[in-house]
Design a protein around this motif. Structure first.
Motif, PDB file in Angstrom:
ATOM      1  N   ARG A  99       0.837  -1.214   0.000  1.00 50.16           N
ATOM      2  CA  ARG A  99       0.000   0.000   0.000  1.00 50.16           C
ATOM      3  C   ARG A  99       0.864   1.253   0.000  1.00 50.16           C
ATOM      4  O   ARG A  99       0.569   2.211  -0.725  1.00 50.16           O
ATOM      5  N   VAL A 100       1.919   1.254   0.795  1.00 53.99           N
ATOM      6  CA  VAL A 100       2.832   2.406   0.836  1.00 53.99           C
ATOM      7  C   VAL A 100       3.478   2.607  -0.529  1.00 53.99           C
ATOM      8  O   VAL A 100       3.500   3.721  -1.070  1.00 53.99           O
ATOM      9  N   MET A 101       3.996   1.537  -1.086  1.00 50.49           N
ATOM     10  CA  MET A 101       4.682   1.640  -2.381  1.00 50.49           C
ATOM     11  C   MET A 101       3.714   2.030  -3.499  1.00 50.49           C
ATOM     12  O   MET A 101       4.069   2.804  -4.390  1.00 50.49           O
ATOM     13  N   ASN A 102       2.496   1.540  -3.456  1.00 55.09           N
ATOM     14  CA  ASN A 102       1.509   1.911  -4.465  1.00 55.09           C
ATOM     15  C   ASN A 102       1.092   3.375  -4.338  1.00 55.09           C
ATOM     16  O   ASN A 102       0.845   4.042  -5.350  1.00 55.09           O
ATOM     17  N   ALA A 103       1.034   3.884  -3.117  1.00 61.33           N
ATOM     18  CA  ALA A 103       0.735   5.308  -2.937  1.00 61.33           C
ATOM     19  C   ALA A 103       1.861   6.160  -3.519  1.00 61.33           C
ATOM     20  O   ALA A 103       1.605   7.152  -4.217  1.00 61.33           O
ATOM     21  N   ILE A 104       3.102   5.756  -3.257  1.00 63.71           N
ATOM     22  CA  ILE A 104       4.235   6.488  -3.836  1.00 63.71           C
ATOM     23  C   ILE A 104       4.189   6.383  -5.355  1.00 63.71           C
ATOM     24  O   ILE A 104       4.427   7.368  -6.066  1.00 63.71           O
ATOM     25  N   ASN A 105       3.850   5.213  -5.860  1.00 69.25           N
ATOM     26  CA  ASN A 105       3.751   5.040  -7.306  1.00 69.25           C
ATOM     27  C   ASN A 105       2.709   5.980  -7.906  1.00 69.25           C
ATOM     28  O   ASN A 105       2.948   6.599  -8.952  1.00 69.25           O
ATOM     29  N   THR A 106       1.569   6.100  -7.259  1.00 74.57           N
ATOM     30  CA  THR A 106       0.531   7.008  -7.750  1.00 74.57           C
ATOM     31  C   THR A 106       1.052   8.437  -7.809  1.00 74.57           C
ATOM     32  O   THR A 106       0.803   9.160  -8.783  1.00 74.57           O
ATOM     33  N   VAL A 107       1.795   8.842  -6.794  1.00 75.71           N
ATOM     34  CA  VAL A 107       2.382  10.181  -6.789  1.00 75.71           C
ATOM     35  C   VAL A 107       3.380  10.325  -7.936  1.00 75.71           C
ATOM     36  O   VAL A 107       3.325  11.289  -8.711  1.00 75.71           O
ATOM     37  N   VAL A 108       4.291   9.378  -8.066  1.00 79.09           N
ATOM     38  CA  VAL A 108       5.343   9.463  -9.085  1.00 79.09           C
ATOM     39  C   VAL A 108       4.746   9.478 -10.488  1.00 79.09           C
ATOM     40  O   VAL A 108       5.140  10.288 -11.333  1.00 79.09           O
ATOM     41  N   VAL A 109       3.784   8.617 -10.747  1.00 73.96           N
ATOM     42  CA  VAL A 109       3.166   8.543 -12.067  1.00 73.96           C
ATOM     43  C   VAL A 109       2.431   9.838 -12.408  1.00 73.96           C
ATOM     44  O   VAL A 109       2.329  10.215 -13.576  1.00 73.96           O
ATOM     45  N   ASN A 110       1.933  10.523 -11.400  1.00 77.56           N
ATOM     46  CA  ASN A 110       1.133  11.730 -11.623  1.00 77.56           C
ATOM     47  C   ASN A 110       1.877  13.027 -11.318  1.00 77.56           C
ATOM     48  O   ASN A 110       1.232  14.065 -11.129  1.00 77.56           O
ATOM     49  N   LEU A 111       3.187  12.995 -11.305  1.00 82.09           N
ATOM     50  CA  LEU A 111       3.944  14.219 -11.013  1.00 82.09           C
ATOM     51  C   LEU A 111       3.654  15.343 -12.011  1.00 82.09           C
ATOM     52  O   LEU A 111       3.826  16.514 -11.687  1.00 82.09           O
ATOM     53  N   HIS A 112       3.190  14.994 -13.189  1.00 82.20           N
ATOM     54  CA  HIS A 112       2.828  16.007 -14.186  1.00 82.20           C
ATOM     55  C   HIS A 112       1.534  16.731 -13.810  1.00 82.20           C
ATOM     56  O   HIS A 112       1.202  17.761 -14.389  1.00 82.20           O
ATOM     57  N   ASP A 113       0.802  16.187 -12.834  1.00 80.69           N
ATOM     58  CA  ASP A 113      -0.501  16.721 -12.435  1.00 80.69           C
ATOM     59  C   ASP A 113      -0.500  17.056 -10.934  1.00 80.69           C
ATOM     60  O   ASP A 113      -0.905  16.237 -10.106  1.00 80.69           O
ATOM     61  N   PRO A 114      -0.029  18.255 -10.578  1.00 81.23           N
ATOM     62  CA  PRO A 114       0.078  18.619  -9.160  1.00 81.23           C
ATOM     63  C   PRO A 114      -1.236  18.506  -8.383  1.00 81.23           C
ATOM     64  O   PRO A 114      -1.225  18.182  -7.199  1.00 81.23           O
ATOM     65  N   GLU A 115      -2.366  18.754  -9.043  1.00 83.94           N
ATOM     66  CA  GLU A 115      -3.656  18.632  -8.350  1.00 83.94           C
ATOM     67  C   GLU A 115      -3.939  17.185  -7.959  1.00 83.94           C
ATOM     68  O   GLU A 115      -4.452  16.919  -6.872  1.00 83.94           O
ATOM     69  N   LYS A 116      -3.611  16.251  -8.827  1.00 84.58           N
ATOM     70  CA  LYS A 116      -3.804  14.824  -8.534  1.00 84.58           C
ATOM     71  C   LYS A 116      -2.899  14.409  -7.371  1.00 84.58           C
ATOM     72  O   LYS A 116      -3.336  13.716  -6.444  1.00 84.58           O
ATOM     73  N   VAL A 117      -1.635  14.834  -7.414  1.00 89.88           N
ATOM     74  CA  VAL A 117      -0.686  14.523  -6.336  1.00 89.88           C
ATOM     75  C   VAL A 117      -1.211  15.069  -5.010  1.00 89.88           C
ATOM     76  O   VAL A 117      -1.242  14.370  -3.996  1.00 89.88           O
ATOM     77  N   SER A 118      -1.651  16.317  -5.037  1.00 89.27           N
ATOM     78  CA  SER A 118      -2.175  16.942  -3.826  1.00 89.27           C
ATOM     79  C   SER A 118      -3.392  16.191  -3.298  1.00 89.27           C
ATOM     80  O   SER A 118      -3.520  15.952  -2.092  1.00 89.27           O
ATOM     81  N   SER A 119      -4.279  15.781  -4.196  1.00 97.84           N
ATOM     82  CA  SER A 119      -5.489  15.063  -3.815  1.00 97.84           C
ATOM     83  C   SER A 119      -5.159  13.707  -3.183  1.00 97.84           C
ATOM     84  O   SER A 119      -5.712  13.350  -2.139  1.00 97.84           O
ATOM     85  N   VAL A 120      -4.249  12.967  -3.804  1.00 97.75           N
ATOM     86  CA  VAL A 120      -3.862  11.651  -3.287  1.00 97.75           C
ATOM     87  C   VAL A 120      -3.245  11.788  -1.897  1.00 97.75           C
ATOM     88  O   VAL A 120      -3.602  11.064  -0.959  1.00 97.75           O
ATOM     89  N   LEU A 121      -2.330  12.730  -1.742  1.00101.26           N
ATOM     90  CA  LEU A 121      -1.644  12.892  -0.457  1.00101.26           C
ATOM     91  C   LEU A 121      -2.568  13.479   0.611  1.00101.26           C
ATOM     92  O   LEU A 121      -2.401  13.189   1.800  1.00101.26           O
TER      93      LEU A 121
END
Length: 194
Positions: A99-121
């Motif tokens: 779960r931790v690694m998948n959350a980091i993966n979601t952030v890394v994959v979406n670094l082009h989309d700051p709103e998505k990163v902010s929402s996930v975190l």
């Protein structure tokens, strides 16, 4: 993973931000943005890490729990475990590592989309603040442990330059998570774990 033996002795918590231990209110106004070049570096190195995501995640959590055993208080499934080998065999710990690694993966994959990163975190931060009541300093500590493990396990990819970029990412992660804590009304916590 090359590091199956006992983790090294505890190191002091990483100084990712100028935030005093146990406080969220003194956070900077915003996280420093990740540049396109930095995003490419992060995504390239993450590709190598994510191939072994479960093993890397387990290594991170074992190091975290061995060096900072008070963090186990939030995990009833494995808070009684002391032996790193027992932790490594735990299906519950492995599940949380994924779960931790998948959350980091979601952030890394979406670094082009700051709103998505902010929402996930924000979701991660709010869940840990409200539901699990985890002190935010553990995220700061975990970010440091992640950096240590990645640089030790992948020295060929985590050069000094890459480590600087990843540190910037971890600062951003911590900033977003503590922002969610602040929004949830979590202003001051104890520093009993460190």
């Amino acid at each position: 993973m090359s590091r199956r033996e006992s983790p090294p002795p505890p190191s002091p918590p990483p100084q990712l931000l100028g935030v005093q231990r146990g406080e969220c209110e003194d956070r900077p106004e915003r996280a420093e943005p990740i540049t396109d070049a930095e995003r490419e570096i992060i995504q390239d190195t993450w590709g190598h890490v994510y191939k072994n995501c479960e093993d890397v995640g387990v290594c991170v959590l074992i190091r975290f729990f061995v060096n900072f055993p008070s963090a186990k208080q939030y995990f009833s499934q494995f808070q009684h475990m002391e032996d790193p080998e027992e932790m490594e065999r735990s299906s519950q710990l492995r599940h949380h590592a994924c779960r931790v690694m998948n959350a980091i993966n979601t952030v890394v994959v979406n670094l082009h989309d700051p709103e998505k990163v902010s929402s996930v975190l924000a979701l991660v931060g709010k869940a840990h603040a409200i539901k699990h009541k985890v002190e935010p300093m553990y995220f700061k500590i975990l970010c440091g442990v992640i950096l240590e493990v990645l640089s030790e396990e992948f020295p060929e990819f985590f050069t000094a330059e890459v480590q600087v970029v990843w540190t910037k990412l971890m600062v951003a992660l911590y900033w977003h998570v503590t922002g969610a804590y602040t929004e949830a009304g979590w202003l001051k916590v104890s520093s009993s774990a460190v």
